[in-house]
Design a protein around this motif. Structure first.
Motif, PDB file in Angstrom:
ATOM      1  N   LEU A   1      46.974  35.956  31.556  1.00  0.00           N
ATOM      2  CA  LEU A   1      48.284  35.709  33.042  1.00  0.00           C
ATOM      3  C   LEU A   1      48.551  37.118  34.105  1.00  0.00           C
ATOM      4  O   LEU A   1      49.078  37.353  34.036  1.00  0.00           O
ATOM      5  CB  LEU A   1      49.792  36.033  31.513  1.00  0.00           C
ATOM      6  N   VAL A   2      48.336  38.380  32.068  1.00  0.00           N
ATOM      7  CA  VAL A   2      47.590  39.707  33.546  1.00  0.00           C
ATOM      8  C   VAL A   2      46.459  39.193  34.167  1.00  0.00           C
ATOM      9  O   VAL A   2      47.240  40.406  35.293  1.00  0.00           O
ATOM     10  CB  VAL A   2      46.909  39.946  31.981  1.00  0.00           C
ATOM     11  N   ARG A   3      45.681  38.848  34.505  1.00  0.00           N
ATOM     12  CA  ARG A   3      44.533  38.209  35.610  1.00  0.00           C
ATOM     13  C   ARG A   3      45.503  37.939  36.507  1.00  0.00           C
ATOM     14  O   ARG A   3      45.223  37.740  37.896  1.00  0.00           O
ATOM     15  CB  ARG A   3      43.220  37.466  34.800  1.00  0.00           C
ATOM     16  N   THR A   4      46.778  36.445  36.408  1.00  0.00           N
ATOM     17  CA  THR A   4      47.733  36.083  37.322  1.00  0.00           C
ATOM     18  C   THR A   4      48.239  37.191  38.085  1.00  0.00           C
ATOM     19  O   THR A   4      48.246  37.115  39.473  1.00  0.00           O
ATOM     20  CB  THR A   4      48.263  35.283  36.891  1.00  0.00           C
ATOM     21  N   ILE A   5      49.284  37.902  37.157  1.00  0.00           N
ATOM     22  CA  ILE A   5      49.870  39.166  37.605  1.00  0.00           C
ATOM     23  C   ILE A   5      49.284  39.842  38.491  1.00  0.00           C
ATOM     24  O   ILE A   5      49.718  40.472  39.372  1.00  0.00           O
ATOM     25  CB  ILE A   5      50.074  39.795  36.706  1.00  0.00           C
TER      26      ILE A   5
END
Length: 347
Positions: A98-102
């Motif tokens: 999720l952090v990478r997507t953000i």
């Protein structure tokens, strides 16, 4: 963001922090969207009923939308993304994705991130993983004490209305003066978010120095670990506990870590067993009619237990890298781990 357009805010997670943050941002005129897991969609299809301890009233919150697919963040034009997952959840495999997507969504854009997860030195970790610029991300945390009434039943004191509590999805109290705090890791992000939040007119967001926030928050974790060992006594009764000297020594070890600078060392020099106990007892008294230790038993002793354990372990690791023995904190963590094994064996 043009002056005539509503601020567009994405909130990651719709637990107590997410919903209460979204509620106040909506009161401030923001367009709020939640990113939730699919199983939460049914609950959010209905208005969220919020019981407020402070005025003994029920609020209805329905002016929001939600998405369940993180990939829908890509190509969006949110002004702010507010992350409300706990530190352990943000750092697990799904959280890392999720952090990478953000990062992919916000990199090179005007989107700003309020990192509302609590964990030791999380800001640096988040910047490295997301690839976002320093000036895009600041830390934040909810000072409102909120909980899901479906997950937790607290002892009730007058004038709390049990009938209204029974109708609520979440209950909360905003008694600390600040409903939300952002630090100045990125002053532009912090000040912009605070300006939006404060337009709610009913709750306040304040901007504080990042070091001050870290020195205040990081040493709380030994306190919660010790409360678990002592079966969550009232803070007003805690000063005479044999374990308390170990707790205060652990707090000092965390405060003295290099990341906390001279401010942490000063806090450690002035910390006393009686002083820490008195400050916690004052916090507890101020929160009445919310039962603070019953709240903490659930919030820190159950819901966020993994985060607390990992936080203590990381503090020990940072100390080791600085050549510090962290003897008190190691002893406290050992006792907590042994206690957990004993409890599991007795069940």
């Amino acid at each position: 963001m043009s002056e005539d357009r509503k601020p567009r805010i994405l909130i990651i997670g719709a637990g107590s922090m997410g919903v209460l943050t979204g509620y106040h941002l909506s009161l401030a005129g923001a367009d709020v969207t939640f990113l939730i897991r699919p199983h939460r969609a049914k609950a959010l299809d209905n208005p969220q009923m919020l019981y407020c301890y402070d005025d003994n009233n029920l609020k209805e919150y329905k002016s929001y939308s939600y998405i369940t697919n993180p990939l829908l963040i890509l190509g969006s034009d949110y002004d702010y993304i507010v992350i409300t997952l706990d530190g352990a959840s943000l750092r697990n495999e799904a959280g890392v994705g999720l952090v990478r997507t953000i990062g992919d969504a916000a990199r090179g854009t005007n989107t700003k991130v309020v990192l509302g997860s609590i964990f030791f030195d999380l800001h640096a970790w988040f910047l490295q993983l997301s690839g976002l610029a320093d000036e895009q991300v600041t830390n934040g945390h909810l000072d409102i004490h909120a909980y899901s009434t479906k997950a937790l039943t607290l002892p009730l004191e007058a004038p709390v209305d049990p009938n209204l509590i029974a109708k609520a999805d979440f209950a909360y109290t905003d008694k600390l003066g600040d409903g939300f705090t952002v630090d100045d890791s990125s002053p532009a992000v912090a000040n912009g978010f605070a300006e939006i939040y404060n337009a709610s007119g009913v709750s306040r967001c304040t901007v504080k120095p990042a070091l001050e926030c870290a020195v205040a928050i990081n040493p709380l974790f030994p306190v919660f670990a010790a409360c678990e060992l002592m079966d969550w006594p009232k803070f007003k009764d805690i000063d005479g506990e044999e374990l308390w000297s170990l707790v205060v020594a652990s707090v000092r070890e965390i405060q003295e870590l290099d990341i906390h600078g001279e401010l942490g060392k000063q806090a450690a020099r002035t910390m006393t067993e009686a002083g820490l106990a008195a400050s916690l007892a004052a916090w507890e008294k101020h929160m009445i009619p919310l039962d603070l230790q019953a709240f903490n038993r659930f919030h820190h002793g159950e819901k966020l237990k993994a985060q607390g354990r990992e936080h203590l372990q990381v503090c020990i690791s940072y100390g080791a890298a600085e050549g510090k023995p962290m003897a008190a904190l190691k002893d406290l963590l050992r006792r907590v781990q042994e206690h957990e094994v004993e409890v599991a064996a007795a069940q």
